[in-house]
Design an enzyme around this catalytic site. Structure first.
Site, short mmCIF file in Angstrom:
data_model
loop_
_atom_site.label_atom_id
_atom_site.label_comp_id
_atom_site.label_asym_id
_atom_site.label_seq_id
_atom_site.Cartn_x
_atom_site.Cartn_y
_atom_site.Cartn_z
N SER A 1 0.82 -1.22 0.00
CA SER A 1 0.00 0.00 0.00
C SER A 1 0.86 1.27 0.00
CB SER A 1 -1.04 0.00 1.11
OG SER A 1 -0.41 -0.04 2.34
N PRO B 1 1.69 -2.10 8.48
CA PRO B 1 3.09 -2.28 8.91
C PRO B 1 4.03 -1.14 8.51
CG PRO B 1 2.66 -3.56 6.93
CD PRO B 1 1.36 -2.91 7.29
N GLY B 2 3.51 -0.10 7.81
CA GLY B 2 4.37 1.08 7.64
C GLY B 2 4.61 1.55 6.21
N GLY B 3 3.81 1.07 5.28
CA GLY B 3 4.01 1.47 3.87
C GLY B 3 3.89 2.96 3.64
N ASP C 1 -0.65 3.05 15.60
CA ASP C 1 -1.33 1.79 15.30
C ASP C 1 -1.02 0.81 16.43
OD1 ASP C 1 -2.28 -0.69 14.06
OD2 ASP C 1 -2.16 0.40 12.16
N ASP D 1 -5.04 4.65 19.93
CA ASP D 1 -6.21 4.76 19.04
C ASP D 1 -6.07 6.03 18.18
OD1 ASP D 1 -8.66 4.97 17.85
OD2 ASP D 1 -9.82 5.06 19.72
N ASP E 1 -5.08 5.82 7.02
CA ASP E 1 -5.45 4.64 6.22
C ASP E 1 -6.19 3.64 7.11
OD1 ASP E 1 -5.53 2.97 4.02
OD2 ASP E 1 -3.52 2.17 4.29
N LYS F 1 -12.99 4.06 2.84
CA LYS F 1 -13.35 2.69 2.40
C LYS F 1 -14.85 2.69 2.16
CE LYS F 1 -9.19 1.72 4.21
NZ LYS F 1 -7.98 1.49 3.46
C1 LIG Z 1 -4.91 -0.85 5.69
S1 LIG Z 1 -3.99 -0.99 7.14
C2 LIG Z 1 -2.80 0.28 6.98
C3 LIG Z 1 -1.69 -0.04 6.04
C4 LIG Z 1 -0.60 1.02 6.07
N1 LIG Z 1 -1.09 2.30 5.56
C5 LIG Z 1 0.60 0.62 5.25
O1 LIG Z 1 0.87 1.28 4.25
O2 LIG Z 1 1.30 -0.32 5.62
C6 LIG Z 1 -5.08 -0.33 8.33
C7 LIG Z 1 -4.51 -0.21 9.72
O3 LIG Z 1 -5.36 0.62 10.49
C8 LIG Z 1 -5.26 0.20 11.84
N2 LIG Z 1 -6.38 0.76 12.59
C9 LIG Z 1 -7.70 0.52 12.44
N3 LIG Z 1 -8.41 1.24 13.34
C10 LIG Z 1 -7.50 1.93 14.07
C11 LIG Z 1 -7.61 2.86 15.14
N4 LIG Z 1 -8.80 3.21 15.66
N5 LIG Z 1 -6.48 3.40 15.63
C12 LIG Z 1 -5.26 3.07 15.11
N6 LIG Z 1 -5.12 2.22 14.11
C13 LIG Z 1 -6.21 1.65 13.59
C14 LIG Z 1 -5.22 -1.31 11.75
O4 LIG Z 1 -4.59 -1.85 12.91
C15 LIG Z 1 -4.40 -1.54 10.47
O5 LIG Z 1 -3.06 -1.81 10.79
#
Ligand SMILES: C[S@@+](CC[C@H](N)C(=O)[O-])C[C@H]1O[C@@H](n2cnc3c(N)ncnc32)[C@H](O)[C@@H]1O
Length: 358
Positions: free
Chosen positions: A191, A225-227, A243, A263, A280, A309
């Site tokens: 991503s 994971p950090g993309g 996260d 959060d 994201d 989304k």
């Molecule tokens: C699609 S992934 C993100 C991928 C990331 N942008 C990357 O490039 O690797 C969505 C992330 O949102 C996190 N997430 C969902 N709700 C959250 C919240 N309320 N607070 C913090 N993180 C949250 C999930 O743990 C998940 O790791």
């Protein structure tokens, strides 16, 4: 003489034809050139047909490319040629282009983003240079003139092509609107390409130059994971990555990223203001819209890129609700803002948006 518009030619991710049709209808209705959409599910193409033809430039002005969300590419549909003879497809095509009476600065050969259409790639590579040479010889194609319109040749197969025009700079500069990016080595997730594409598609060169500078600060909500954090760290920006999930070791090893297990809806930076907020998190679109509008309207972040989304149904309506939330939040402050939304090549069920105070 000026070419007349039959409608809009739209290319999208297969499955998003209804959203393109709804957008086209909204633009066309408000410009007083109503029509109807002709499309097939999962074809990746929408022909929006005006009830009455009109000047092509009027149709272009009524719906500038940057304001569309779901089409990856849009041009103004001016002609269709069917049954090009296999022994000489070039002669009738060149004649039809000459008949438009419009000089152009470039030719963009396109197909739908489907497996069948992609098989035309080899044919187009061989065929298009012939067309370009013929049009240059007639002084219709003038590649040095950047301000001339682009001619889009949208091939259904090797015998059928739709001709479209777009004003210079008012279409996707990438054929079919597909931004091909190389996956960076060491990026923690695929991503990362989505944010890289968003920088290219949603921002101007000037905005990129001013905001993607070493030493600035970014907040990444839903970072694991950090993309996305990787894109900033690569450019020398400091990142607060929020996260509960883990970040890639390689990313943490850059020393540019600080991880907060918290959060994303309640976490606050101890800085008064950061250059960037990106988000994201997989959450209800309206909650995300409210969150990013709060950060940006209050000045806690100067600019923001975020994903919405969208639900499987009524995506267009959901997006409208998100826009209303952002608009209402900025109105409270009496500030104006820039909001650009696009269904990117690297997006699936989501759209990506850029928001900044202006
Ligand atoms: C699609 S992934 C993100 C991928 C990331 N942008 C990357 O490039 O690797 C969505 C992330 O949102 C996190 N997430 C969902 N709700 C959250 C919240 N309320 N607070 C913090 N993180 C949250 C999930 O743990 C998940 O790791």
């Amino acid at each position: 003489m000026t070419a007349t518009a039959k409608g809009y030619l739209l290319l999208c991710r297969p499955g998003f034809e209804n959203e393109c049709a709804a957008e086209a209808d909204a633009f066309a209705q408000s410009a007083g050139i109503p029509g109807f959409a002709r499309t097939e599910a999962n074809s990746g193409i929408v022909h929006y047909v005006f009830h009455e033809v009109c000047d092509w430039q009027l149709a272009a002005e009524a719906a500038p490319f940057t304001r569309w969300v779901f089409p990856r590419q849009r041009s103004i549909w001016v002609e269709r040629l069917k049954d090009l003879p296999p022994e000489d497809r070039a002669t009738p095509l060149v004649a039809a282009i000459v008949a438009l009476g419009q000089n152009v600065g470039r030719i963009i050969a396109e197909t739908a983003d489907t497996n069948d259409a992609k098989e035309l790639g080899g044919f187009l590579k061989r065929f298009i240079p012939h067309i370009e040479r013929a049009l240059q010889a007639k002084h219709i194609l003038r590649p040095k003139k950047d301000d001339l319109p682009s001619l889009h040749l949208l091939f259904k197969d090797s015998s059928q092509v739709d001709l479209g025009l777009s004003v210079a700079g008012d279409s996707s500069p990438w054929p079919m609107g597909i931004v091909r990016l190389r996956m960076p080595r060491n990026a923690p997730s695929r991503s990362t390409l989505k944010l890289a594409e968003a920088f290219e598609v949603l921002m101007t060169e000037e905005e990129r130059k001013n905001s993607l500078r070493a030493g600035l600060h970014a907040v990444d909500l839903g970072a694991s994971p950090g993309g996305w954090s990787f894109q900033f760290a690569e450019r020398g920006l400091h990142v607060s990555a929020i996260d509960n999930g883990p970040l890639a070791d390689s990313l943490l090893a850059t020393g540019m990223v600080e991880h907060f297990q918290a959060d994303g809806f309640t976490w606050r930076s101890n800085r008064k203001s950061v250059e960037w907020l990106v988000c994201d998190m997989v959450e209800q679109p309206t909650r995300i819209a409210q969150l990013v509008a709060d950060w940006t309207a209050s000045g806690r972040a100067r600019r923001c890129i975020f994903n919405l989304k969208l639900p499987m149904k009524k995506r267009f309506e959901e997006l409208k609700r998100c826009r209303q939330i952002i608009d209402a939040r900025f109105k409270q402050h009496g500030d104006s803002y820039v909001l650009r939304v696009k269904h990117l090549y690297h997006d699936r069920e989501e759209v990506t948006a850029y928001l900044a105070r202006s």
